[in-house]
Enzyme design. Sequence first.
Site, PDB file in Angstrom:
ATOM      1  CB  ILE A  19     -29.081 -18.952 -21.157  1.00  0.00           C
ATOM      2  CG1 ILE A  19     -28.137 -18.065 -20.323  1.00  0.00           C
ATOM      3  CG2 ILE A  19     -28.799 -20.431 -20.903  1.00  0.00           C
ATOM      4  CD1 ILE A  19     -26.676 -18.280 -20.605  1.00  0.00           C
ATOM      5  CE  LYS A 186     -52.172 -20.851  -8.536  1.00  0.00           C
ATOM      6  NZ  LYS A 186     -53.509 -21.508  -8.515  1.00  0.00           N
ATOM      7  CE  LYS A 188     -55.914 -17.698 -15.685  1.00  0.00           C
ATOM      8  NZ  LYS A 188     -56.955 -18.321 -16.555  1.00  0.00           N
ATOM      9  CB  THR A 190     -47.440 -19.018 -19.547  1.00  0.00           C
ATOM     10  OG1 THR A 190     -46.198 -19.097 -18.838  1.00  0.00           O
ATOM     11  CG2 THR A 190     -47.273 -19.599 -20.938  1.00  0.00           C
ATOM     12  CE  LYS A 222     -55.279 -23.809 -16.322  1.00  0.00           C
ATOM     13  NZ  LYS A 222     -55.365 -23.628 -14.846  1.00  0.00           N
ATOM     14  CB  CYS A 380      -8.355  -3.700 -19.167  1.00  0.00           C
ATOM     15  SG  CYS A 380      -8.579  -2.269 -20.252  1.00  0.00           S
ATOM     16  CG  HIS A 506     -11.028  -6.650 -21.757  1.00  0.00           C
ATOM     17  ND1 HIS A 506     -11.599  -6.505 -20.503  1.00  0.00           N
ATOM     18  CD2 HIS A 506     -10.687  -5.406 -22.170  1.00  0.00           C
ATOM     19  CE1 HIS A 506     -11.635  -5.219 -20.186  1.00  0.00           C
ATOM     20  NE2 HIS A 506     -11.077  -4.529 -21.166  1.00  0.00           N
ATOM     21  CD  GLU A 508     -12.363  -9.961 -19.661  1.00  0.00           C
ATOM     22  OE1 GLU A 508     -12.824  -8.817 -19.514  1.00  0.00           O
ATOM     23  OE2 GLU A 508     -11.142 -10.219 -19.661  1.00  0.00           O
TER      24      GLU A 508
END
Length: 533
Positions: A19, A186, A188, A190, A222, A380, A506, A508
């Site tokens: 995404i 938090k 940390k 990352t 930070k 299908c 298909h 979709e």
Amino acid sequence: MTKYIFVMGGVVSSLGKGIASSSIGLLLKKMGYSIGMIKLDPYLNVDPGTMSPFQHGEVFVTDDGAEADLDLGHYERFIDKNMGKHSNTTSGQIYDSVIRKERRGDYLGKTVQVVPHITNEIIYNIRKIEKENDIVLVEVGGTIGDIESLPFLEAIRQFKLELGEKNGIYVFLTYVPLVKAAGELKTKPTQHSVHTLRGIGIQPDILLCRSEKKFDDDIKSKIALFTNVKKDHVINAIDVDSVYSVPLVYKEAGLDKVLCDLLDLNYKQSDFSDWETYLTNLRTSTEEVTIAVCGKYVIHQDAYKSVEQALIHASAENKVKLNIRWIDSERTDTADVIEKELDGVDGILVPGGFGVRGINGKISIAKYARENKIPFFGICLGMQIAVVEYAKHVCNVPDVYSTEFDEHCENPIIDLMEDHSYIDQYGGNMRLGSYECSLMEGSLARSIYDNKTISERHRHRYEFNNRYRDVLTENGMMITGKSPDDLLVEIVEIKDHPFYIGVQFHPEFKSRPNTPHPIFASFIKAAKKNKKK
């Protein structure tokens, strides 16, 4: 020269790199740039075609017949551009290619190693689509620290050196968890994740920090300080109600300007009014429709990701709020269970799939939809189920089934057709990719598409057995879509029903937020009308 953006992820999996990549692609496309996208998958399978949907989720199919990662579906839906076989590269493909070259003697007796041979092959694959695009986004699958993704990371490290400044940047998607007991975000995880990334020679240029709530300036400062990333390059990727809101969140945070600055691109004003209209329709619609999606992989809904998204697109188009009721077809083989599970639904969709598990439940569901005049859409395998059910209960054909589920059935109305030109070799004996279909005048399909000929993507092995065309049509099931050579049945319909259609392809895979697939749009419209009865 083509510019490259490398997108990676850390801390935990499933943060949404696909995404994020797609949203970046849309930001740049809206400014007028030509965008290409590639997914690098670390697994050793050549492609996801043989992988269980329970493990891997949906197999996405491109126009040119590639079985690819579901992230390619996100790419197509966001940037409204068809991907191809060069948009998904796996470790399996890379190692297979290198080993075949070694066997042919292409390396002239050299010792074949991960560096440089594997990494060079990765770079070669990445560059396949650069000529046709201004910017190529490369998403590296997996999470930093995984041993499987190391060759890909080493390859993009080397590749950026080759590209030079202003031609390649690193974007790192990470997580800033909220510890609810302390009421604090938090940083940390990352910090540690970026430290691991820098340990293999990659310094991120941009951080996309997922979090449950917005973080303040102190948190941003930070993170910037301890990751060596500029403060205004730390983007708070706040959780949103729809994945289609992500590009707008990024734009509001100024990511588009940061990208242009880093890549030395001209910044251009972009118009997201169409995107905003789509989101408004999603959020403000109050009338509800409930659609039952009946399959055997429903406990892992990524298995039907494109179906789910196509239903969402169609619902926004019809200005209704969508409720999906996931029905496990393995549990619906008795009348009382079906009655309970499908009570109050406005439409029934049976998606594709493989294998015998849950088949009898799907047959019973198709019968329920037909007899109770509930809008039905079979995709299908869903179409094949509808055909079996109709032949069994309306045409009274004895022992009718598909040879996929019973090789010895008396009447194989769905069967392998290895005698026709669509199947080339065993092991690759599926009809994959786009094929044309001719539509019958006066049919529901013709009115939906408003065209004589269409092109749709396929992924299946078994076909309608032409020996049974007459018995079906004589008893009221119409064959309204066929291959141009009249050999293959593509669409079936039932008369005197609010909406009953089965398609061998298909649809979709071709649905987009602002251009929902016409069959899905018509199906939701029929469900909306059915609800008012």
